[in-house]
Design a protein around this motif. Structure first.
Motif, PDB file in Angstrom:
ATOM      1  N   LEU A 185       1.097  -0.685   6.367  1.00  0.00           N
ATOM      2  CA  LEU A 185      -0.185  -1.012   6.447  1.00  0.00           C
ATOM      3  C   LEU A 185      -1.151  -0.561   5.848  1.00  0.00           C
ATOM      4  CD1 LEU A 185       0.616  -1.091  10.519  1.00  0.00           C
ATOM      5  CD2 LEU A 185       0.056  -2.991   8.937  1.00  0.00           C
ATOM      6  N   GLN A 186      -0.925   1.035   5.372  1.00  0.00           N
ATOM      7  CA  GLN A 186      -1.972   1.699   4.917  1.00  0.00           C
ATOM      8  C   GLN A 186      -1.931   1.023   3.292  1.00  0.00           C
ATOM      9  OE1 GLN A 186      -3.696   3.411   6.656  1.00  0.00           O
ATOM     10  NE2 GLN A 186      -3.224   4.695   5.498  1.00  0.00           N
ATOM     11  N   TYR A 187      -0.964   0.409   2.838  1.00  0.00           N
ATOM     12  CA  TYR A 187      -1.068  -0.218   1.308  1.00  0.00           C
ATOM     13  C   TYR A 187      -1.784  -1.554   1.643  1.00  0.00           C
ATOM     14  CZ  TYR A 187       0.404  -3.546  -2.047  1.00  0.00           C
ATOM     15  OH  TYR A 187       0.574  -4.233  -3.345  1.00  0.00           O
ATOM     16  N   MET A 188      -1.475  -2.152   3.304  1.00  0.00           N
ATOM     17  CA  MET A 188      -2.250  -3.804   2.812  1.00  0.00           C
ATOM     18  C   MET A 188      -3.478  -3.124   3.150  1.00  0.00           C
ATOM     19  SD  MET A 188      -1.924  -6.308   5.754  1.00  0.00           S
ATOM     20  CE  MET A 188      -3.005  -5.194   7.411  1.00  0.00           C
ATOM     21  N   GLN A 189      -4.171  -3.000   3.649  1.00  0.00           N
ATOM     22  CA  GLN A 189      -5.395  -1.370   3.492  1.00  0.00           C
ATOM     23  C   GLN A 189      -6.131  -1.736   2.353  1.00  0.00           C
ATOM     24  OE1 GLN A 189      -6.361   0.855   6.676  1.00  0.00           O
ATOM     25  NE2 GLN A 189      -8.501   1.990   6.315  1.00  0.00           N
ATOM     26  N   ARG A 190      -5.314  -0.981   2.289  1.00  0.00           N
ATOM     27  CA  ARG A 190      -5.775  -0.671   0.236  1.00  0.00           C
ATOM     28  C   ARG A 190      -6.241  -2.252  -0.763  1.00  0.00           C
ATOM     29  NH1 ARG A 190      -2.593   3.448   1.155  1.00  0.00           N
ATOM     30  NH2 ARG A 190      -0.468   3.120  -0.334  1.00  0.00           N
TER      31      ARG A 190
END
Length: 223
Positions: A185-190
């Motif tokens: 999810l952190q990757y998607m946010q980036r």
């Protein structure tokens, strides 16, 4: 394994001959094997469906070595499963074969949990003496390569406090996202930040708590 003690098992299903060359889902599963400190090789000791447990054992070990020779050095326990369908002579023959190769052998019957606790105890005792789990850097696909040759994105305020985002490249991102995994999810946010979607939402007047919809994912906007 008692109060405050536990370990994680990755079930690597259905590896077949040729997995090291990518046949089946070989590479996807074998990458998980690289992260393990200890292998448990579960073999159908009964030889059902005309299989030879010794041949199965050797074929899978060969695939591990072809994929990464270091896996040949990884500690391994061997579990002979389906002992309820096997003759005592079959079990003894396979046990002797495995032990002659230098591996510890355990007989189990998974559906009724026969021998499974003994196997888990052996795993726990082995893990206590092994080096810690390897840490791997997250392998991210560069955002630039994802949105290359794309048509950008479109944002529509469908109703108050609800924004619909459309982007022809986003399904490629979504395909690799486990919505239960924090790092994913952190990757998607980036990705959303670098692609300019968050900036465009701000220009549209999005407020904290408003809903954003991207294909199969909905989330509350938090600045």
């Amino acid at each position: 394994m008692g109060e405050g003690n536990s370990f994680v098992i990755a079930d690597i299903p259905g590896l077949i001959e040729g997995a090291s060359e990518g046949i089946g889902l070989g590479h996807q599963f074998l990458r998980h094997v690289e992260r393990c400190r200890l292998l448990i090789h579960i073999v159908d000791v009964s030889g059902s469906e005309g299989r030879d447990p010794k041949e199965d054992f050797e074929k899978l070990n060969a695939e591990l070595v072809k994929f990464n020779p270091d896996l040949a050095e990884c500690p391994m326990l061997v579990a002979g499963n389906k002992i309820d369908m096997a003759e005592p002579e079959q079990i003894e023959e396979f046990k002797n074969y495995v032990e002659s190769k230098g591996y510890e052998y355990y007989s189990i019957c998974a559906p009724i949990l026969e021998g499974t606790q003994e196997l888990m105890n052996a795993v726990w005792n082995k893990l206590k003496d092994l080096p810690p789990v390897k840490e791997y850097e997250t392998e991210e696909i560069p955002v630039e390569s994802i949105i290359k040759n794309s048509t950008g994105f479109k944002i529509t305020e469908v109703e108050d406090n609800y924004y619909l985002v459309e982007a022809d490249w986003f399904p490629k991102v979504l395909k690799g996202i486990d919505t239960e995994d924090y790092e994913a999810l952190q990757y998607m946010q980036r990705v959303l930040e670098k692609s300019g979607i968050f900036d465009a939402l701000k220009e549209k007047g999005i407020q904290e708590g408003d809903i954003v919809s991207l294909y199969d994912i909905e989330f509350e906007y938090i600045p």
